[in-house]
Design a protein around this motif. Structure first.
Motif, PDB file in Angstrom:
ATOM      1  N   MET A 156       8.028  -1.158  32.120  1.00 50.13           N
ATOM      2  CA  MET A 156       7.900  -2.528  31.667  1.00 50.13           C
ATOM      3  C   MET A 156       7.725  -2.537  30.140  1.00 50.13           C
ATOM      4  SD  MET A 156       5.076  -5.384  32.630  1.00 50.13           S
ATOM      5  CE  MET A 156       5.613  -5.882  34.234  1.00 50.13           C
ATOM      6  N   ILE A 157       8.415  -3.425  29.466  1.00 56.25           N
ATOM      7  CA  ILE A 157       8.335  -3.543  28.007  1.00 56.25           C
ATOM      8  C   ILE A 157       7.237  -4.539  27.651  1.00 56.25           C
ATOM      9  CG2 ILE A 157       9.565  -4.245  25.937  1.00 56.25           C
ATOM     10  CD1 ILE A 157      12.156  -3.473  27.347  1.00 56.25           C
ATOM     11  N   GLU A 158       6.371  -4.111  26.731  1.00 56.71           N
ATOM     12  CA  GLU A 158       5.322  -5.019  26.269  1.00 56.71           C
ATOM     13  C   GLU A 158       5.898  -6.003  25.270  1.00 56.71           C
ATOM     14  OE1 GLU A 158       1.463  -3.856  24.725  1.00 56.71           O
ATOM     15  OE2 GLU A 158       1.619  -2.079  25.964  1.00 56.71           O
ATOM     16  N   GLN A 159       5.562  -7.240  25.446  1.00 59.90           N
ATOM     17  CA  GLN A 159       5.979  -8.251  24.476  1.00 59.90           C
ATOM     18  C   GLN A 159       4.919  -8.347  23.397  1.00 59.90           C
ATOM     19  OE1 GLN A 159       6.612 -11.880  26.593  1.00 59.90           O
ATOM     20  NE2 GLN A 159       8.694 -11.320  27.149  1.00 59.90           N
ATOM     21  N   GLN A 160       5.388  -8.378  22.186  1.00 60.58           N
ATOM     22  CA  GLN A 160       4.432  -8.536  21.096  1.00 60.58           C
ATOM     23  C   GLN A 160       4.027  -9.998  20.987  1.00 60.58           C
ATOM     24  OE1 GLN A 160       6.260  -7.013  17.574  1.00 60.58           O
ATOM     25  NE2 GLN A 160       5.694  -4.917  18.047  1.00 60.58           N
ATOM     26  N   LYS A 161       2.777 -10.180  20.671  1.00 58.47           N
ATOM     27  CA  LYS A 161       2.258 -11.532  20.511  1.00 58.47           C
ATOM     28  C   LYS A 161       2.790 -12.106  19.201  1.00 58.47           C
ATOM     29  CE  LYS A 161      -2.088 -14.013  20.692  1.00 58.47           C
ATOM     30  NZ  LYS A 161      -3.540 -13.873  20.768  1.00 58.47           N
ATOM     31  N   ILE A 162       3.446 -13.242  19.271  1.00 59.18           N
ATOM     32  CA  ILE A 162       3.988 -13.878  18.082  1.00 59.18           C
ATOM     33  C   ILE A 162       2.860 -14.668  17.412  1.00 59.18           C
ATOM     34  CG2 ILE A 162       5.626 -15.565  17.194  1.00 59.18           C
ATOM     35  CD1 ILE A 162       7.442 -14.813  19.543  1.00 59.18           C
ATOM     36  N   ILE A 163       2.656 -14.367  16.153  1.00 54.51           N
ATOM     37  CA  ILE A 163       1.600 -15.034  15.400  1.00 54.51           C
ATOM     38  C   ILE A 163       2.254 -15.980  14.401  1.00 54.51           C
ATOM     39  CG2 ILE A 163      -0.332 -14.712  13.813  1.00 54.51           C
ATOM     40  CD1 ILE A 163      -0.652 -11.912  15.011  1.00 54.51           C
ATOM     41  N   ALA A 164       1.905 -17.245  14.487  1.00 57.97           N
ATOM     42  CA  ALA A 164       2.442 -18.236  13.558  1.00 57.97           C
ATOM     43  C   ALA A 164       1.825 -18.020  12.183  1.00 57.97           C
ATOM     44  CB  ALA A 164       2.121 -19.641  14.057  1.00 57.97           C
ATOM     45  N   PRO A 165       2.609 -18.190  11.127  1.00 57.92           N
ATOM     46  CA  PRO A 165       2.064 -18.004   9.782  1.00 57.92           C
ATOM     47  C   PRO A 165       1.021 -19.074   9.456  1.00 57.92           C
ATOM     48  CG  PRO A 165       4.270 -18.928   9.659  1.00 57.92           C
ATOM     49  CD  PRO A 165       3.998 -18.592  11.102  1.00 57.92           C
ATOM     50  N   GLU A 166       0.052 -18.689   8.632  1.00 57.87           N
ATOM     51  CA  GLU A 166      -0.962 -19.653   8.200  1.00 57.87           C
ATOM     52  C   GLU A 166      -0.263 -20.717   7.364  1.00 57.87           C
ATOM     53  OE1 GLU A 166      -5.135 -19.790   5.701  1.00 57.87           O
ATOM     54  OE2 GLU A 166      -4.159 -17.886   6.051  1.00 57.87           O
ATOM     55  N   ARG A 167      -0.617 -21.978   7.615  1.00 62.36           N
ATOM     56  CA  ARG A 167       0.041 -23.080   6.928  1.00 62.36           C
ATOM     57  C   ARG A 167      -0.976 -23.844   6.082  1.00 62.36           C
ATOM     58  NH1 ARG A 167       5.060 -23.482   9.108  1.00 62.36           N
ATOM     59  NH2 ARG A 167       5.520 -25.592   8.504  1.00 62.36           N
ATOM     60  N   VAL A 168      -0.476 -24.399   4.972  1.00 58.77           N
ATOM     61  CA  VAL A 168      -1.295 -25.224   4.098  1.00 58.77           C
ATOM     62  C   VAL A 168      -0.526 -26.506   3.802  1.00 58.77           C
ATOM     63  CG1 VAL A 168      -2.557 -23.324   3.018  1.00 58.77           C
ATOM     64  CG2 VAL A 168      -0.395 -24.068   2.035  1.00 58.77           C
ATOM     65  N   ALA A 169      -1.239 -27.542   3.400  1.00 58.26           N
ATOM     66  CA  ALA A 169      -0.602 -28.815   3.072  1.00 58.26           C
ATOM     67  C   ALA A 169      -0.370 -28.907   1.565  1.00 58.26           C
ATOM     68  CB  ALA A 169      -1.464 -29.981   3.538  1.00 58.26           C
ATOM     69  N   CYS A 170       0.787 -29.408   1.194  1.00 63.43           N
ATOM     70  CA  CYS A 170       1.104 -29.650  -0.213  1.00 63.43           C
ATOM     71  C   CYS A 170       0.140 -30.702  -0.748  1.00 63.43           C
ATOM     72  CB  CYS A 170       2.551 -30.127  -0.344  1.00 63.43           C
ATOM     73  SG  CYS A 170       3.014 -30.627  -2.012  1.00 63.43           S
ATOM     74  N   GLU A 171      -0.380 -30.504  -1.937  1.00 64.70           N
ATOM     75  CA  GLU A 171      -1.345 -31.418  -2.547  1.00 64.70           C
ATOM     76  C   GLU A 171      -0.741 -32.796  -2.817  1.00 64.70           C
ATOM     77  OE1 GLU A 171      -5.097 -32.411  -4.122  1.00 64.70           O
ATOM     78  OE2 GLU A 171      -4.488 -30.652  -3.018  1.00 64.70           O
TER      79      GLU A 171
END
Length: 64
Positions: free
Chosen positions: A1-16
């Motif tokens: 069985m192949i392990e799936q890597q956990k997809i991590i969403a990039p940290e996001r910030v709001a434009c000022e």
């Protein structure tokens, strides 16, 4: 069985300026006096800079 890597969403910030959410790695940042502000691009940074300069101009004129 192949392990799936956990997809991590990039940290996001709001434009000022426009409040568009962007990945932190794509954001342009500027160190303000006590904090860091983020921009989605140079257009928003220029707009913020112009607003900041306009706010500071009347105060400096009063000191003369």
């Amino acid at each position: 069985m192949i392990e799936q890597q956990k997809i991590i969403a990039p940290e996001r910030v709001a434009c000022e300026v426009c409040f568009k959410e962007i990945p932190l790695s794509e954001a342009t940042s500027v160190k303000a006096t006590d904090y860091i502000v983020y921009y989605c691009g140079l257009e928003c940074y220029d707009q913020w800079k112009k607003q900041k300069d306009q706010k500071e101009s009347p105060a400096s004129a009063d000191k003369d």
